[in-house]
Enzyme design. Structure first.
Site, PDB file in Angstrom:
ATOM      1  CD  GLU A 269       4.696 -17.657  17.776  1.00 31.40           C
ATOM      2  OE1 GLU A 269       5.820 -17.259  18.104  1.00 31.40           O
ATOM      3  OE2 GLU A 269       3.646 -17.083  18.117  1.00 31.40           O
TER       4      GLU A 269
ATOM      5  CG  ASP B 142       4.604 -12.041  14.463  1.00 36.11           C
ATOM      6  OD1 ASP B 142       4.059 -12.271  15.550  1.00 36.11           O
ATOM      7  OD2 ASP B 142       5.750 -12.447  14.174  1.00 36.11           O
TER       8      ASP B 142
ATOM      9  CG  ASP C 221       1.784 -18.791  23.623  1.00 29.76           C
ATOM     10  OD1 ASP C 221       1.029 -17.838  23.434  1.00 29.76           O
ATOM     11  OD2 ASP C 221       2.971 -18.668  23.949  1.00 29.76           O
TER      12      ASP C 221
ATOM     13  CB  THR D 280       4.773 -14.774  24.980  1.00 29.51           C
ATOM     14  OG1 THR D 280       4.102 -15.244  23.809  1.00 29.51           O
ATOM     15  CG2 THR D 280       4.564 -15.785  26.092  1.00 29.51           C
TER      16      THR D 280
ATOM     17  CG  ASP E 210       1.261 -14.719  17.366  1.00 29.65           C
ATOM     18  OD1 ASP E 210       1.293 -15.422  18.404  1.00 29.65           O
ATOM     19  OD2 ASP E 210       2.120 -13.873  17.096  1.00 29.65           O
TER      20      ASP E 210
ATOM     21  CB  ILE F 267      -0.472 -15.395  23.726  1.00 27.59           C
ATOM     22  CG1 ILE F 267      -1.731 -16.102  24.230  1.00 27.59           C
ATOM     23  CG2 ILE F 267      -0.125 -14.222  24.653  1.00 27.59           C
ATOM     24  CD1 ILE F 267      -1.616 -16.646  25.656  1.00 27.59           C
ATOM     25  CG  ASP F 268       2.233 -10.659  18.830  1.00 26.43           C
ATOM     26  OD1 ASP F 268       3.182 -11.344  18.419  1.00 26.43           O
ATOM     27  OD2 ASP F 268       2.209  -9.422  18.778  1.00 26.43           O
TER      28      ASP F 268
END
Length: 402
Positions: A79, A319, A54, A158, A153, A155-156
């Site tokens: 994030e 997000d 991330d 995860t 963001d 890696i949404d």
């Protein structure tokens, strides 16, 4: 301004390459496997590897943008924290170094001497990405850099990324889970008004070559500024049964929508029972469950569903900003659900759009940037008004006046 959007797309592709490499290169995949085992984490890796992936993605996006557009670094927010503590108790700030060799050395400190993994990561981090987009090449629009803020963001979804399921079957084009639900989200907003201006959603895992097991992805973008609204055309998506993929409901009357259950919605598996019950009366069996806030928003962008609705306060500005900008360019948007339910449409007040520049009063930590009233993502404001009217009719009074 097309230069900024072009660079956002280029770095999103670079980020997608990192995400794919962590699943496809053996040295990195073995670390992911270690992280998959609950309670069986290999103690020699003091770093939560999914967080490292991330942060690497986030830092690549941030530092590429800072290098290309000096001054933006103060208004790029992500994030993830980029601080790690290794096995020796050393605090290490992860940043993209000027050379691949230096990045290897820094990653090696974070990964407690795992040179193989450090070299594999550094290689993909420093790899150039060729990028062209004909639509952007013809776009010339000027937006002052000093009004821009950026939410990232990296890696949404995860959990889906770490789990790595590649064989999930879609339901009418919508994946309930799996790598297809993973997205990289970059949203640009006006720091004075909080209005989203540009958005990039990169979906690293769209299709897999069954011979090489290599993944291909796709990106989506949109720009909305002072009357200029432009967005990427999505790839052809199979139409939902009985509905045009672009959405047919814009001109429908309330009785038509109600009687034929033509509305469709994507929701979280954790959605409240009262919301699900009301939706079932409005949408019939056209309710889909899917992982990832970014992916659910993307389903609306793609025209696979009419709305994405979520009543909880567990999505955040990073997000929603990217998808909100794209939907705004398409004539839609993203609104606060709680305020919508309490609003009287006869007053003529505008729909309560989410904004991205103001913290939640009295909140701390990540909750400062939560979408406290929940959200609805949509493609047509007229369609949304009809949908809200039907939803409110089917909700208990307590839910419409929370």
């Amino acid at each position: 301004m097309s230069d900024i959007l072009r660079e956002l797309l280029r770095v999103s592709e670079k980020a997608a390459n990192i995400a794919r490499a962590c699943r496809q290169q053996e040295a990195l995949f073995q670390l992911l496997i270690e992280e998959k085992k609950e309670g069986e984490k290999n103690k020699k890796f003091a770093v939560d590897f999914k967080t490292l992936a991330d942060v690497l993605v986030q830092e690549v996006i941030k530092q590429n943008m800072e290098n290309k557009f000096p001054g933006l670094e103060k208004t790029i927010f992500g994030e993830e924290s980029n601080e790690f503590t290794n096995e020796l108790g050393e605090k290490i700030t992860l940043r993209l170094c000027p050379t691949e060799k230096e990045t290897v050395e820094l990653l090696s400190k974070v990964l407690n001497g795992n040179t193989l993994a450090s070299e594999a990561l550094a290689r993909v981090v420093h790899q150039d990405v060729a990028f062209t987009d004909r639509t952007l090449d013809s776009l010339e629009i000027t937006i002052p850099h000093d009004i821009l803020g950026i939410w990232v963001d990296p890696i949404d979804s995860t959990y889906q990324y770490i789990k790595g399921s590649a064989d999930v079957k879609p339901n009418q084009g919508i994946f309930p889970s799996g790598l297809q639900c993973v997205t990289i989200l970059i949203g640009v907003y006006d720091i004075q008004t909080g209005v989203p201006l540009m958005g990039v959603i990169n979906q690293p895992f769209v299709s897999q070559d069954l011979n090489t097991l290599r993944w291909k992805g796709h990106y989506y973008w949109g720009l909305s500024y002072r009357g200029t609204n432009i967005y990427s055309l999505p790839p052809l998506i199979s139409k939902r049964k009985g509905s045009d993929s672009q959405g047919q409901l814009t001109g429908n009357t309330r009785s038509e929508a109600e009687s034929s259950h033509q509305f469709s919605a994507v929701i979280s598996t954790s959605e409240k029972e009262t919301i699900k019950a009301a939706l079932s009366r409005v949408c019939g069996d056209r309710i889909f469950r899917a992982a990832g806030a970014g992916y659910k928003s993307l389903c609306v962008v793609q025209g696979l569903v009419d709305v994405y609705i979520f009543s909880e306060d567990t999505t955040f500005k990073w997000d929603s900003c990217a998808a909100h900008a794209i939907l705004r360019a398409m004539g839609g948007g993203m609104v606060d659900l709680k305020e919508c339910l309490a609003r009287n449409p006869e007053t003529g007040l505008d729909l309560p759009q989410l904004v991205y520049h103001v913290e939640n009063v009295g909140a701390s930590g990540v909750d400062r940037w939560a979408n406290k009233g929940g959200l609805i993502a949509y493609r047509s404001s007229k369609q949304l008004e009809t949908f809200l009217s039907l939803l409110i009719q089917n909700l208990p009074p307590a839910d419409t006046h929370r």
